[in-house]
Every structure is written in C-alpha cells, then in structure tokens.
Design an enzyme around this catalytic site. Structure first.
Site, short mmCIF file in Angstrom:
data_model
loop_
_atom_site.label_atom_id
_atom_site.label_comp_id
_atom_site.label_asym_id
_atom_site.label_seq_id
_atom_site.Cartn_x
_atom_site.Cartn_y
_atom_site.Cartn_z
N HIS B 132 27.64 -0.84 15.54
CA HIS B 132 28.49 -1.99 16.25
C HIS B 132 30.03 -1.82 15.70
O HIS B 132 30.22 -1.29 14.68
CB HIS B 132 28.09 -3.27 15.78
N ASP B 209 24.11 -4.54 7.95
CA ASP B 209 24.36 -5.36 9.11
C ASP B 209 23.42 -6.24 9.62
O ASP B 209 22.63 -5.53 10.27
CB ASP B 209 25.12 -4.68 10.25
N GLN B 212 21.47 -8.72 13.96
CA GLN B 212 20.60 -8.96 14.88
C GLN B 212 19.46 -9.09 14.40
O GLN B 212 18.55 -9.68 14.89
CB GLN B 212 20.72 -7.65 15.91
N LYS B 235 24.47 -16.50 16.16
CA LYS B 235 23.48 -15.61 16.80
C LYS B 235 21.99 -16.05 16.38
O LYS B 235 21.10 -15.31 16.75
CB LYS B 235 23.57 -14.05 16.40
N CYS B 375 30.14 -3.21 22.71
CA CYS B 375 30.81 -2.92 21.34
C CYS B 375 30.56 -1.75 20.59
O CYS B 375 30.07 -1.72 19.29
CB CYS B 375 30.82 -4.20 20.26
C1 LIG Z 1 24.91 -5.51 15.30
C2 LIG Z 1 26.09 -6.25 15.16
N1 LIG Z 1 26.82 -6.18 14.20
C3 LIG Z 1 28.03 -7.03 14.36
C4 LIG Z 1 28.30 -7.87 15.15
C5 LIG Z 1 29.50 -8.82 14.98
O1 LIG Z 1 29.18 -10.14 14.74
P1 LIG Z 1 30.35 -11.09 15.11
O2 LIG Z 1 31.00 -10.95 16.41
O3 LIG Z 1 29.60 -12.43 15.11
O4 LIG Z 1 31.44 -10.95 13.86
C6 LIG Z 1 27.44 -8.11 16.38
C7 LIG Z 1 27.50 -9.17 17.43
O5 LIG Z 1 28.03 -8.57 18.48
C8 LIG Z 1 26.30 -7.28 16.14
O6 LIG Z 1 25.45 -7.33 17.41
#
Ligand SMILES: Cc1ncc(COP(=O)(O)O)c(C=O)c1O
Lengths: 151, 417
Positions: B132, B209, B212, B235, B375
């Site tokens: 991401h 990370d 998910q 999430k 993203c």
């Molecule tokens: C794999 C992954 N990493 C990071 C994020 C970023 O999360 P947040 O927007 O809650 O900081 C997301 C969410 O969109 C994600 O799916």
C-alpha cells in the site's frame, strides 16, 4: 420518550453532517448517466487515435481513478484543423473526450479555450456528481493545457 | 453477545444473521435497496457494542488522561490504559509495547522517521511489490534523505511473493524489511515468519503492515516473530482516528520519539527535555481517548465472536465467491484462485468496462464496492492494469451478498451490452 429525544438529536446533527439523500429511491430517467449515446461514444469512440501530424500534444491524468487522456492538436490560422485523443478511463471520461473532439474540430482556438465545465455537461447531456464531473472534464482540461502550450 | 449456534440446521454459513443484527448500518437503504457493504478493506462497519462504548465514555467518563487527580480524569486514564492492555493481549504483546497512533499510516511513518534516523548511506530497505502507498512513500522519503537504497520483493505469477528472490534481495546491507501480511488488492497472505527469519539472519528488522490481516486472522506477534506490527482500528470494527504500532520493547527503547510535545516527556527545561518511558514516549499530545476505548470494544467483540470463526466464515465465503465469480464471462480475478493463503478480498476486471462504471452501476443496487488503484499504484503498473474493481468481505457478509454482487455484475454487463 428517551428514544424520541434521541431521534430529535440525530435529526439536529444531520444538519451538521449534511448528508445527501442516501435513502432516496431508485434512479429516475433524468438521472440516468449511462444513456445510449454515452455508451455509443464509449464503445465506438470518435477521433481515438494519434494524429500522424500534429502541432502539439498533451497528456493529463486523474490521480484519483487513474484515468489518462492524451490530446493531439493540429492547428492552422487560429483554427483547430484536426483533433484526436488516446488513453483510457471510464465511460464518462471516454465519451466526453470523443464528443469534445468531435465538437471542437474546425473551431477557433479562442472559442475552444473558453469552453467551461457547463459546456461539457450540456454536450454529455447527463447529470454529474462532483466525482464524475472530474472524469467528464479531464479531456477539456487536457485540451486547455495543450492550448496554453501553443501560446 | 448476539451469537446463536444452530447445530441442527447445518447450512454452509451458519450463525450470521445474529451478527448482522449487531451492525445497525446494515439496515440502511441505498437507492431504495438494502445496503450490501463490500468495501471492508477500505473500512469496516461498527457494531453497536463499539458505538455504545464510545457513547458511554463521552456521557460518563470524559476527561483528559494522565493529567488530573480528580476522579473523572482518573477514570478516563484507567479506561484508556485498560484498552491498551486488551489490545496487547489480543496480539500477544506486552502493555508497554503498544503505541496508540492515528492508524497504520501514522504507525509506518513513525517507524520510517525514527528508524530512519539511524540509517547510513548505502543501507538497504526492502519492501514488496504489493505494498500500500503508506508502506512505500515514507520509505522513499527516508531513502532519499539518507541516500539509502530501496528494493522490492517481486510477485510470482500466482500473485504471491517470490521467496527465492527475497532471499537474494535481503543481504548484509539490508537494515529494514517491511511487508504487508495481507494484500489489500490481491488478498494474498504472505509468509511473515519465513520473512522474519530471512531478515533476522542478516540482522535486519522485520516490519509487518497488519492493516488487512489483524482484522481477519488470529495474529500473534510472538508466533510471527516480527519486530513491528502496524494496524488500524477502523478496519476491524473500531472507530477511525485510532491505530496501533506494536514494537519489541528492546527496539522501542532504543528509538528516538516521532512527535514531540506534552505527555511524551519526563522533564522539560528551557533548553532541553528527556523522554517519558514506554509506551508514552511515542504518544505526544492528547491521544484519541474515546477511539482507543472504541477499538478495545471492537477487539473484545472480535474475541467473543472468535478469530478462528472469522477465518472459517471468510474461507467458506471465499470458496463460494470464487466459484460464483468464475461463472461471469469476461471477469478476471486479479489474485490467487486457490483458497490457501488468501483472504476474502476479490479484485477483478470486467472486459471492456471500467471499474468506475462497475461501481457506479452496482451502487444503484445498494452494493458498495471500490474501483481504482486501491492506493497501490506501483502494483497496478507492475500488473499493467489501470485499476480493478474490488469486493472485500467481513464477518457480517453472507452468501446472499455474494449473490447480490453476481446479479449486479450481470446488470452492469447488460448496460454495456
Ligand atoms: C495494506 C494496507 N496498509 C495500510 C493501509 C493504511 O491504513 P490507514 O489509512 O488506516 O492508515 C491500508 C488501508 O487502506 C491497507 O489496506
């Protein structure tokens, strides 16, 4: 009694949140954006090619959805003699590029430069949400940038 | 909690109806149709239990934390710190290893900034091609600033990470390896423990990370053998504005703070300051108190339901969805077609139809899916796709929702026929 009060409070806060009518009924005919002519321009785009000879070209993209449009302009004596586009995107962005290039061929540079969002919307003939408006005007934005380069 | 086991009627996906009852928003009508919410990778809906916990805090306990001696402030502090303990227990960590942040993005920025301070020119940072933006951009910035080298573990044709290549890419110059446990685009679940061992063999730290994975899988940081884990409350049924950074105590102790201000200090003079102990050293300013409490309520909700049950439920739904989606002509799943090592996230393309148009027409049926690059623009360009449509499921989704999606997609194709 307490329930009622809670509902009143939610109604008051709804004004702050300012949400649109999310529980609205299904689309009416006027609200339909996938009209026949839009689908037709999307599936059979006009002027979708790179010009073999052009005065200038310009590529712009919409980072939100990844739509990308390149415009090719051939100019002579203050007029657009040929115009074409390439790229990819949703039905709205593609149909708008197709219609806009069709519409501006043969026009003077100054009249194309003065096209507005509204003109694109009436060309498409459909209502557009703010997000969809961005798709619709990507080709116009690209044409305007190309015209600026000509100056 | 609302959970009824119906042993006699052993249908393929039991016990979901009561779960749905816990999520008030699922009764909402969208365009006259009942909401079918399939954008859980972006954010999840909140159970009544979470909403109630936050309302209760605001109505009965609200005060700033760590500041007052008065009863209310003490209660707020206790609730806030108890939430930290609940979250620590949930992932197999200790109290002082849990740092509250705004979300995964802030957690990863904290790491890039704080670990980045110690990087030397020529040091290498290893990411993967399926990250991401939040696990790419902070590292790019640090790499530029510190003249470090960024490397990416490539994908295989099966949309998994190429571990053989990873073993070659990770070398003695590697200081940081940061990968996602579950791809938000492909649904792929990565072999974190193996990556941790490869990273540790060269004395690099392994960052996970978990945005998910933590909401959908039982995650234990000891079993993963990771050094850091980042995830977001919103999430996993919790509120927005709260997330977590887990870090091994030894590593956190040796790291510089990320943000400076109140709460994170021990002593301040006009010229200098010393830092508070863990975890508060990394929590500058008034934290998201009600949100931390909401997240703890979400964790308890998931624990009561059972993380194993979530896995089981989502596996069944995945099998069902992959089978149903494969019957649609012109639909291509961008992700593994196998059930092992994948979550209930389905990215797909429909021949000749852009993902925006797919989402817009599905929305008319009350179906919420996501279109675009999710993203993950580098991944999209690696796959040579302008974008995908993505349906992502959670514990409250049912086979009926999958059926609605399939019917909706057929309608989309009709519009463009
Ligand atoms: C794999 C992954 N990493 C990071 C994020 C970023 O999360 P947040 O927007 O809650 O900081 C997301 C969410 O969109 C994600 O799916």
């Amino acid at each position: 009694m307490a329930e009622k009060r809670n509902e009143e409070l939610i109604a008051e806060s709804a004004a702050v949140i300012n949400h649109p009518e999310i529980t609205a009924a299904a689309l009416t005919e006027q609200e339909e954006i996938y009209k026949e002519n839009i689908i037709d321009h999307y599936k059979y785009p006009r002027n979708k090619k790179e010009l073999s000879q052009y005065t200038c070209s310009r590529t712009e993209s919409n980072p939100l959805c990844g739509d990308k449009i390149s415009i090719y302009l051939a100019v002579d004596a203050g007029k657009i003699t040929e115009i074409s586009f390439q790229g990819h995107g949703c039905a709205i962005s593609q149909a708008s590029a197709s219609m806009l290039t069709e519409h501006s061929k043969g026009m003077s540079l100054s009249s194309v430069a003065s096209f507005t969002e509204k003109d694109v919307q009436s060309l498409l003939g459909i209502p557009l949400s703010p997000i969809r408006m961005k798709c619709a005007i990507l080709s116009l934005k690209t044409i305007h940038k190309a015209l600026e380069e000509l100056k | 909690m609302a959970m009824k086991t119906n042993e006699i009627e052993n249908k393929s996906v039991p016990t979901i109806v009561p779960v749905e009852e816990d999520f008030p928003i699922l009764k909402t009508l969208i365009n006259g149709k009942k909401l079918v919410y399939l954008d859980n990778s972006a954010t999840t809906q909140k159970p009544k239990q979470v909403i109630a916990a936050m309302t209760h805090f605001y109505e009965h306990c609200n005060a700033n934390v760590h500041r007052g001696i008065y009863t209310l402030s003490r209660q707020a502090t206790e609730a806030y710190e108890k939430s930290r303990q609940i979250i620590a227990d949930f992932i197999g960590a200790s109290f002082d290893e849990i740092i509250f942040t705004k979300g995964t993005t802030e957690s990863l920025n904290l790491l890039a900034s704080s670990l980045g301070k110690k990087l030397q020119p020529g040091d290498e940072i290893v990411l993967s091609e399926m990250e991401h933006h939040s696990n790419i951009v902070p590292w790019q910035q640090i790499a530029k600033e510190k003249k470090c080298i960024l490397k990416y573990i490539p994908l295989t044709a099966e949309y998994t990470l190429d571990l053989e290549k990873a073993k070659k890419i990770i070398n003695s110059k590697t200081k940081i390896v940061s990968v996602t446990q579950m791809s938000n685009v492909l649904g792929t679940i990565n072999p974190i423990t193996e990556l941790a061992r490869i990273a540790h063999a060269v004395d690099a730290v392994l960052i996970v990370d978990g945005a998910q994975s933590v909401p959908h899988l039982p995650v234990n940081v000891q079993e993963l053998e990771c050094d850091f884990l980042a995830f977001s409350g919103h999430k996993m049924g919790g509120p927005t504005g709260i997330g977590v950074l887990y870090g091994k105590r030894k590593l956190l102790e040796n790291m510089e703070p990320f943000l400076y201000g109140g709460d994170m200090i021990r002593e301040v003079s006009f010229d200098n300051a010393s830092w508070n102990e863990l975890p508060w050293k990394f929590e500058a300013g008034t934290p998201s108190i009600a949100q931390a409490i909401g997240l703890a309520a979400a964790v308890q909700y998931l624990q009561n339901y059972g993380m194993d049950k979530i896995v089981e439920h989502e596996k069944k739904l995945t099998a069902y969805a992959l089978q149903k989606l494969s019957t649609i002509p012109g639909l291509k799943i961008i992700g593994s077609a196998h059930l092992d090592n994948r979550g209930a996230i389905f990215s797909f393309t429909l021949d000749g139809i852009h993902s925006h148009d797919v989402s817009e027409i599905l929305d008319r049926e009350g179906i919420a899916v996501r279109g675009g690059h999710h993203c993950a623009m580098p991944l999209m360009s690696r796959l040579q796709l302008p974008g995908t449509t993505r349906a992502s499921l959670y514990l409250y989704n049912t086979e009926k929702d999958v059926d609605a999606l399939v019917t909706g997609l057929k309608k989309v194709q009709k519009v463009f026929a």
